[in-house]
Write a protein that holds these residues in place. Structure first.
Motif, PDB file in Angstrom:
ATOM      1  N   MET A   1       0.825  -1.195   0.000  1.00 44.29           N
ATOM      2  CA  MET A   1       0.000   0.000   0.000  1.00 44.29           C
ATOM      3  C   MET A   1       0.867   1.257   0.000  1.00 44.29           C
ATOM      4  O   MET A   1       0.585   2.198  -0.704  1.00 44.29           O
ATOM      5  CB  MET A   1      -0.920  -0.047   1.232  1.00 44.29           C
ATOM      6  N   ARG A   2       1.949   1.226   0.803  1.00 47.48           N
ATOM      7  CA  ARG A   2       2.836   2.381   0.884  1.00 47.48           C
ATOM      8  C   ARG A   2       3.483   2.674  -0.471  1.00 47.48           C
ATOM      9  O   ARG A   2       3.615   3.825  -0.863  1.00 47.48           O
ATOM     10  CB  ARG A   2       3.896   2.146   1.939  1.00 47.48           C
ATOM     11  N   LYS A   3       3.874   1.609  -1.175  1.00 49.15           N
ATOM     12  CA  LYS A   3       4.499   1.784  -2.494  1.00 49.15           C
ATOM     13  C   LYS A   3       3.517   2.446  -3.460  1.00 49.15           C
ATOM     14  O   LYS A   3       3.896   3.333  -4.214  1.00 49.15           O
ATOM     15  CB  LYS A   3       4.961   0.432  -3.032  1.00 49.15           C
ATOM     16  N   LEU A   4       2.264   2.021  -3.439  1.00 45.97           N
ATOM     17  CA  LEU A   4       1.256   2.633  -4.306  1.00 45.97           C
ATOM     18  C   LEU A   4       1.081   4.114  -3.999  1.00 45.97           C
ATOM     19  O   LEU A   4       0.968   4.939  -4.902  1.00 45.97           O
ATOM     20  CB  LEU A   4      -0.088   1.921  -4.147  1.00 45.97           C
ATOM     21  N   LEU A   5       1.063   4.446  -2.716  1.00 45.02           N
ATOM     22  CA  LEU A   5       0.903   5.852  -2.335  1.00 45.02           C
ATOM     23  C   LEU A   5       2.126   6.670  -2.724  1.00 45.02           C
ATOM     24  O   LEU A   5       1.989   7.818  -3.155  1.00 45.02           O
ATOM     25  CB  LEU A   5       0.609   5.965  -0.840  1.00 45.02           C
ATOM     26  N   THR A   6       3.311   6.083  -2.598  1.00 43.20           N
ATOM     27  CA  THR A   6       4.530   6.776  -3.015  1.00 43.20           C
ATOM     28  C   THR A   6       4.520   7.005  -4.520  1.00 43.20           C
ATOM     29  O   THR A   6       4.877   8.084  -4.991  1.00 43.20           O
ATOM     30  CB  THR A   6       5.773   5.954  -2.605  1.00 43.20           C
ATOM     31  N   GLU A   7       4.116   6.000  -5.272  1.00 41.21           N
ATOM     32  CA  GLU A   7       4.041   6.144  -6.727  1.00 41.21           C
ATOM     33  C   GLU A   7       2.996   7.182  -7.106  1.00 41.21           C
ATOM     34  O   GLU A   7       3.218   8.002  -7.999  1.00 41.21           O
ATOM     35  CB  GLU A   7       3.733   4.788  -7.368  1.00 41.21           C
ATOM     36  N   GLN A   8       1.865   7.170  -6.429  1.00 39.95           N
ATOM     37  CA  GLN A   8       0.814   8.154  -6.695  1.00 39.95           C
ATOM     38  C   GLN A   8       1.324   9.556  -6.380  1.00 39.95           C
ATOM     39  O   GLN A   8       1.065  10.496  -7.117  1.00 39.95           O
ATOM     40  CB  GLN A   8      -0.441   7.839  -5.867  1.00 39.95           C
ATOM     41  N   PHE A   9       2.078   9.690  -5.286  1.00 39.76           N
ATOM     42  CA  PHE A   9       2.654  10.981  -4.926  1.00 39.76           C
ATOM     43  C   PHE A   9       3.620  11.452  -6.011  1.00 39.76           C
ATOM     44  O   PHE A   9       3.604  12.624  -6.394  1.00 39.76           O
ATOM     45  CB  PHE A   9       3.373  10.898  -3.575  1.00 39.76           C
ATOM     46  N   LEU A  10       4.444  10.558  -6.523  1.00 42.06           N
ATOM     47  CA  LEU A  10       5.395  10.915  -7.580  1.00 42.06           C
ATOM     48  C   LEU A  10       4.666  11.364  -8.844  1.00 42.06           C
ATOM     49  O   LEU A  10       5.073  12.335  -9.487  1.00 42.06           O
ATOM     50  CB  LEU A  10       6.323   9.733  -7.884  1.00 42.06           C
ATOM     51  N   ILE A  11       3.595  10.677  -9.189  1.00 38.28           N
ATOM     52  CA  ILE A  11       2.798  11.067 -10.356  1.00 38.28           C
ATOM     53  C   ILE A  11       2.216  12.462 -10.151  1.00 38.28           C
ATOM     54  O   ILE A  11       2.292  13.322 -11.037  1.00 38.28           O
ATOM     55  CB  ILE A  11       1.674  10.038 -10.623  1.00 38.28           C
TER      56      ILE A  11
END
Length: 158
Positions: A1-11
Motif C-alpha cells: 500500500m505504501r508503495k502505491l501511495l509513493t508512486e501516486q505521490f510521484l505522479i
C-alpha cells in the motif's frame, strides 16, 4: 500500500511540476508574443511556421496544464507532456548540433539558461514524464476493502 501511495505521490508531484512549467512558459510566450514570434522566425527549422507556432505552442502548453490538473485527464496530460518535452529536446539537440546561430524562444526565466543547460533541463523533464506516465499506466490505485475489518487491502500485482 505504501508503495502505491509513493508512486501516486510521484505522479502528482510530476504533474504539478509540469503544470507550473507549462503555465509559466505558455503565459510568458503569450505575454511576449511578438518577441516570441520574431525569435521563432529566426530559427532555420521553424521559420516557415513561426506565426502558427507562436500561437499553437503556448496554447498547447496551457491545455496540457489543464489536462494535468484533473485526475481523470492526467494520463493524457502526462502523454502530452512527454510528447512536448521530446519535441523540445529534439529541437534543442538539432539546434546545438547543426546551427551556429541559436535564437532562444523560451519564455520567462528559462531564457537565462544557455542551450546546453536547457538541453539537460529538457532531458530531465522528459525522463520524469516517461517515469510518471509509466507509473500511471502500470499502477492502478486500487483499494479493496476487507469485508470483515473494513481496512484497505493492497491489490496483488502480476
Amino acid at each position: 500500500m505504501r508503495k502505491l501511495l509513493t508512486e501516486q505521490f510521484l505522479i502528482e508531484l510530476t504533474a504539478s511540476l509540469f503544470i507550473l512549467l507549462f503555465l509559466y512558459t505558455g503565459i510568458s510566450k503569450l505575454k511576449e508574443h511578438e518577441e516570441f514570434q520574431i525569435v521563432l522566425s529566426k530559427s532555420p527549422l521553424l521559420a516557415t511556421s513561426a506565426i502558427a507556432l507562436s500561437w499553437l505552442l503556448p496554447i498547447v502548453e496551457i491545455i496540457t496544464s489543464v489536462l494535468l490538473f484533473f485526475p481523470r485527464t492526467r494520463k493524457y496530460g502526462l502523454a502530452a507532456s512527454m510528447l512536448l518535452m521530446a519535441l523540445f529536446t529534439l529541437y534543442i539537440s538539432y539546434m546545438l548540433l547543426f546551427t551556429t546561430n541559436l535564437p532562444c524562444s523560451c519564455g520567462g526565466v528559462l531564457k537565462q539558461m544557455n542551450w546546453s543547460q536547457h538541453l539537460l533541463f529538457n532531458i530531465f523533464f522528459l525522463l520524469l514524464s516517461i517515469l510518471a506516465l509509466w507509473l500511471s499506466n502500470n499502477n492502478k490505485l486500487f483499494i479493496a476493502i476487507n469485508r470483515n475489518s473494513r481496512t484497505p487491502v493492497e491489490e496483488s500485482r502480476h
